[in-house]
Design a protein around this motif. Structure first.
Motif, PDB file in Angstrom:
ATOM      1  N   ASP A 195       0.855  -1.182   0.000  1.00  0.00           N
ATOM      2  CA  ASP A 195       0.000   0.000   0.000  1.00  0.00           C
ATOM      3  C   ASP A 195       0.890   1.229   0.000  1.00  0.00           C
ATOM      4  O   ASP A 195       1.724   1.413   0.893  1.00  0.00           O
ATOM      5  CB  ASP A 195      -0.916  -0.003   1.220  1.00  0.00           C
ATOM      6  N   LEU A 196       0.722   2.064  -1.023  1.00  0.00           N
ATOM      7  CA  LEU A 196       1.553   3.242  -1.203  1.00  0.00           C
ATOM      8  C   LEU A 196       0.676   4.473  -1.414  1.00  0.00           C
ATOM      9  O   LEU A 196      -0.556   4.376  -1.442  1.00  0.00           O
ATOM     10  CB  LEU A 196       2.484   3.054  -2.411  1.00  0.00           C
ATOM     11  N   ARG A 226      -2.826   0.588  -4.084  1.00  0.00           N
ATOM     12  CA  ARG A 226      -2.238  -0.701  -3.740  1.00  0.00           C
ATOM     13  C   ARG A 226      -1.553  -1.226  -4.993  1.00  0.00           C
ATOM     14  O   ARG A 226      -2.174  -1.274  -6.067  1.00  0.00           O
ATOM     15  CB  ARG A 226      -3.283  -1.696  -3.246  1.00  0.00           C
ATOM     16  N   VAL A 227      -0.293  -1.605  -4.869  1.00  0.00           N
ATOM     17  CA  VAL A 227       0.503  -2.053  -6.016  1.00  0.00           C
ATOM     18  C   VAL A 227       0.800  -3.540  -5.877  1.00  0.00           C
ATOM     19  O   VAL A 227       1.199  -4.007  -4.799  1.00  0.00           O
ATOM     20  CB  VAL A 227       1.812  -1.244  -6.137  1.00  0.00           C
ATOM     21  N   TYR A 228       0.619  -4.260  -6.976  1.00  0.00           N
ATOM     22  CA  TYR A 228       0.859  -5.701  -7.042  1.00  0.00           C
ATOM     23  C   TYR A 228       2.013  -5.956  -8.013  1.00  0.00           C
ATOM     24  O   TYR A 228       1.964  -5.525  -9.171  1.00  0.00           O
ATOM     25  CB  TYR A 228      -0.372  -6.430  -7.575  1.00  0.00           C
ATOM     26  N   TRP A 229       3.060  -6.655  -7.515  1.00  0.00           N
ATOM     27  CA  TRP A 229       4.179  -7.033  -8.368  1.00  0.00           C
ATOM     28  C   TRP A 229       4.244  -8.562  -8.486  1.00  0.00           C
ATOM     29  O   TRP A 229       4.154  -9.261  -7.458  1.00  0.00           O
ATOM     30  CB  TRP A 229       5.511  -6.573  -7.793  1.00  0.00           C
ATOM     31  N   PRO A 230       4.418  -9.095  -9.698  1.00  0.00           N
ATOM     32  CA  PRO A 230       4.641 -10.543  -9.819  1.00  0.00           C
ATOM     33  C   PRO A 230       5.928 -10.942  -9.098  1.00  0.00           C
ATOM     34  O   PRO A 230       6.902 -10.186  -9.061  1.00  0.00           O
ATOM     35  CB  PRO A 230       4.767 -10.749 -11.326  1.00  0.00           C
ATOM     36  N   ASP A 280       1.639 -11.357 -16.019  1.00  0.00           N
ATOM     37  CA  ASP A 280       2.979 -10.983 -15.569  1.00  0.00           C
ATOM     38  C   ASP A 280       3.148  -9.461 -15.616  1.00  0.00           C
ATOM     39  O   ASP A 280       4.123  -8.934 -16.139  1.00  0.00           O
ATOM     40  CB  ASP A 280       4.056 -11.661 -16.414  1.00  0.00           C
ATOM     41  N   SER A 281       2.163  -8.766 -15.054  1.00  0.00           N
ATOM     42  CA  SER A 281       2.154  -7.299 -15.066  1.00  0.00           C
ATOM     43  C   SER A 281       2.096  -6.743 -13.653  1.00  0.00           C
ATOM     44  O   SER A 281       1.575  -7.379 -12.734  1.00  0.00           O
ATOM     45  CB  SER A 281       0.924  -6.786 -15.840  1.00  0.00           C
ATOM     46  N   VAL A 282       2.618  -5.544 -13.500  1.00  0.00           N
ATOM     47  CA  VAL A 282       2.385  -4.783 -12.284  1.00  0.00           C
ATOM     48  C   VAL A 282       0.969  -4.215 -12.376  1.00  0.00           C
ATOM     49  O   VAL A 282       0.549  -3.736 -13.429  1.00  0.00           O
ATOM     50  CB  VAL A 282       3.408  -3.643 -12.139  1.00  0.00           C
ATOM     51  N   VAL A 283       0.221  -4.286 -11.288  1.00  0.00           N
ATOM     52  CA  VAL A 283      -1.136  -3.726 -11.252  1.00  0.00           C
ATOM     53  C   VAL A 283      -1.199  -2.673 -10.156  1.00  0.00           C
ATOM     54  O   VAL A 283      -0.752  -2.905  -9.026  1.00  0.00           O
ATOM     55  CB  VAL A 283      -2.195  -4.818 -11.002  1.00  0.00           C
ATOM     56  N   VAL A 284      -1.740  -1.513 -10.502  1.00  0.00           N
ATOM     57  CA  VAL A 284      -1.904  -0.421  -9.543  1.00  0.00           C
ATOM     58  C   VAL A 284      -3.400  -0.179  -9.340  1.00  0.00           C
ATOM     59  O   VAL A 284      -4.093   0.265 -10.261  1.00  0.00           O
ATOM     60  CB  VAL A 284      -1.222   0.869 -10.027  1.00  0.00           C
ATOM     61  N   TYR A 295       9.167   1.932  -9.862  1.00  0.00           N
ATOM     62  CA  TYR A 295       8.317   0.799  -9.499  1.00  0.00           C
ATOM     63  C   TYR A 295       8.549  -0.418 -10.394  1.00  0.00           C
ATOM     64  O   TYR A 295       7.749  -1.350 -10.398  1.00  0.00           O
ATOM     65  CB  TYR A 295       6.845   1.228  -9.554  1.00  0.00           C
ATOM     66  N   GLY A 296       9.662  -0.392 -11.139  1.00  0.00           N
ATOM     67  CA  GLY A 296       9.971  -1.519 -12.006  1.00  0.00           C
ATOM     68  C   GLY A 296       9.096  -1.603 -13.233  1.00  0.00           C
ATOM     69  O   GLY A 296       8.880  -2.690 -13.786  1.00  0.00           O
ATOM     70  N   VAL A 297       8.595  -0.454 -13.682  1.00  0.00           N
ATOM     71  CA  VAL A 297       7.637  -0.401 -14.785  1.00  0.00           C
ATOM     72  C   VAL A 297       8.244   0.323 -15.977  1.00  0.00           C
ATOM     73  O   VAL A 297       8.946   1.333 -15.826  1.00  0.00           O
ATOM     74  CB  VAL A 297       6.343   0.317 -14.332  1.00  0.00           C
TER      75      VAL A 297
END
Length: 321
Positions: A5-6, A14-18, A57-61, A94-96
């Motif tokens: 949570d950012l 809320r950010v989701y990283w694989p 395999d994506s970052v989700v915000v 954020y690695g994006v």
């Protein structure tokens, strides 16, 4: 998934990283949730965000924008813009990959996603949004008698009057009677003529009228109802009403429509506008689908394998970006 949570410029996310390692920057999807700008929280959409992040395999915000009626239109949309701009400017942190950022949403979240894309389409100081993903979006407040509104007005989770009552509460922050708005009394004749080329049952393919359609008798224009709801005709609220000069600058688009959904025809009309202006569109129609099916994807003991199969179309679209 790794979950944090950012805060993006005062907007909580809320950010989701694989968890799988990668040497390259990943694509990212900014997800804007449905709920008519009044409802919705992370507990309802966490399974969907997890699913999209894992499978593509994506970052989700996930953007936790403020809600009406305490924060009526346009505050929720502006929060979504703020969070998206922050990610575009700071993607690598954020690695994006800043050139592979997608904006998506379901229902009113799809409305917000389209509006954010419009706001950013002409920005030259930001990386270009790579694509938009619109899942059964609401897109116009001109005509509530399109075939899908008539055919599906009494289907559970999709009651026309309830949606419009909530929509006006989101718009104005107070309860407004909807009967005259449903009958079109809020639209001046000159605007009705202007919008007819974009919003009309005549544009809907005949196959979508098979379950019935009766041309409506509209109410006379009422200045009172126009003044109460004139912001509903702004493109930020009704993205289908944006000018062609903006439409032509929009990114690749995925649209999902459901047969048993009052907003089905909004998606069909937007699809045509985009295609007419040279925007690449991937369209998937769920013939037995209904409003809100994204919430059934990977939802614990209530998950529906059939919905996961349907949302493979979204995953494949993302994987090609």
């Amino acid at each position: 998934m790794i979950i944090k949570d950012l805060v993006f410029d005062e907007v909580p996310v809320r950010v989701y990283w694989p968890r799988t390692p990668t040497i390259n920057k990943r694509r990212a999807m900014v997800f804007l949730h449905g709920g008519v700008g009044l409802f919705g929280d992370i507990s309802k959409f966490d399974p969907f965000c997890n699913y999209i992040g894992r499978k593509s395999d994506s970052v989700v915000v996930f953007v936790r924008f403020r809600l009406a009626p305490e924060h009526p239109y346009p505050v929720p949309v502006l929060d979504c813009c703020t969070a998206t701009i922050h990610l575009l400017k700071n993607a690598e942190r954020y690695g994006v990959d800043p050139n592979r950022i997608i904006i998506g949403g379901d229902s009113s979240g799809g409305t917000f996603a389209a509006a954010v894309c419009h706001e950013l389409a002409t920005r030259k100081d930001l990386p270009r949004v790579r694509a938009q993903v619109l899942l059964y979006p609401f897109l116009q407040a001109v005509d509530f008698h399109l075939p899908s509104y008539q055919q599906n007005s009494s289907i559970p989770l999709s009651y026309k009057k309830r949606f419009l009552r909530f929509g006006l509460l989101y718009l104005t922050g107070r309860n407004v009677k909807v009967d005259e708005v449903i009958r079109g009394a809020h639209v001046p004749e000159e605007l009705r003529v202007k919008y007819r080329k974009w919003v009309s049952a005549d544009i809907i393919p005949e196959e979508f009228k098979d379950r019935g359609y009766v041309p409506p008798v509209l109410a006379p224009f009422s200045k009172e109802f126009y003044e109460k709801g004139k912001q509903a005709l702004e493109p930020m609220f009704s993205p289908l009403l944006v000018e062609d000069t903006v439409i032509r600058q929009l990114p690749d688009t995925f649209i999902l429509t459901c047969e048993y959904d009052i907003f089905r025809d909004d998606g069909l009309l937007y699809k045509k506008r985009l295609e007419d202006n040279g925007v690449p569109v991937t369209w998937h129609h769920v013939k037995d689908g209904f409003h809100g099916i994204s919430m059934l994807v990977d939802f614990g003991p209530f998950k529906f394998p059939s919905e996961q199969i349907r949302f493979q179309h979204v995953i494949r679209f993302l994987e090609c970006l």
